[in-house]
Design a protein around this motif. Structure first.
Motif: not given
Length: 281
Positions: A1-7, A147-154, A103-116
């Motif tokens: 089961m995937r993690t919800s967007v809200a979670a 630290k992202l939840p398991a099964r949260s990224i499509d 995000a422009r292509a219609g992602a439900a949520l677009s996330i970016g992570i970086d060390i910097s």
């Protein structure tokens, strides 16, 4: 089961609250060196006031990026096919170019992570300027321990980042966060062409010590096969690299490359290759 967007959004908010001192304390020496390098590399104020000789010393390889239009178009088309309505991750996002495109292509949520932290600040500013700040979330994080939840990224893109990471940590982490049916596109430099290897050896200041020793090869794709199903693998840019010096030949060289990059063994001389990582099961 995937993690919800809200979670997922709640988890991102908690990651963003981690104090700087705790964040730095969690990094080993290798990761601190990567952070310092990329803070310098992404500092727009510094590069804006840099003299030409210094700029060429640290960023001279950027002139070759004009040769990558064909592979950029492939990435753009890949995003258009797989992103709409899904949760997208720009893994080690730099200035967030792919997250903004998603995000422009219609992602439900677009996330970016970086060390910097400088990269994250740039990405937030660019998302605001692009009018997609409400559909993006950028946060400083460790790509090997997100630290992202398991099964949260499509859907995710690893754009020129895997050679900065210890793949024995990065691949299991990507597998952990990838939702069932999810897919990742890796866009990486390839470590076979002797002329490109010589150029890298002659320009050491453009790369971290770890990066120099970990440009990817097909051995790394075979390692990835332990964690994912491998999807489409393609090769890009052999002769077209020369278009940085001879722009008038760009279209002709790209045409020749469209043949060369399909030939066994010859294709290994490519500058860049892309491969898909698909969730198992």
């Amino acid at each position: 089961m995937r993690t919800s967007v809200a979670a997922l959004q709640s988890a991102l908010a908690e990651i963003a609250k981690i104090p700087d001192a705790d964040w730095l304390a969690s990094l080993d020496d290798r990761k601190r060196k990567e952070l310092e390098f990329h803070d310098r590399d992404r500092d727009r104020q510094q590069t804006a006031h840099m003299d030409q000789d210094t700029y060429e010393r640290f960023y001279g390889n950027r002139k070759y990026y004009v040769a990558t239009e064909v592979s950029k178009r492939y990435v753009q088309d890949w995003l258009a096919r797989h992103v709409p309505g899904r949760v997208f991750l720009d893994y080690a996002c730099g200035n967030g170019v792919n997250a903004i495109k998603a995000a422009r292509a219609g992602a439900a949520l677009s996330i970016g992570i970086d060390i910097s932290s400088i990269s994250v600040a740039n990405a937030r500013a660019d998302a605001e300027a692009a009018g997609v700040a409400d559909r993006t979330f950028f946060v400083q994080a460790d790509a090997e321990n997100t630290k992202l939840p398991a099964r949260s990224i499509d859907v995710a893109i690893c754009g020129g980042v895997l050679h900065h990471l210890d793949l024995s940590y990065a691949f299991p982490e990507l597998r952990r966060i990838l939702a069932p049916g999810g897919r990742i596109l890796a866009v990486e430099a390839l470590d076979y062409n002797p002329l490109i290897k010589l150029y890298r050896a002659l320009t050491p200041q453009m790369r971290t010590e770890w990066e120099k020793a970990h440009i990817l090869s097909l051995k790394d794709v075979r390692f990835a096969d332990r964690f994912f199903n491998i999807g489409e693998l393609r090769y890009w840019h052999i002769l077209s690299i020369a278009s940085a010096h001879v722009p008038a030949l760009a279209r002709y060289l790209a045409g020749v490359d469209s043949v060369l990059t399909r030939l066994p063994l010859v294709q290994l001389m490519a500058w860049i290759f892309t491969f898909e990582l698909l969730a198992q099961g």
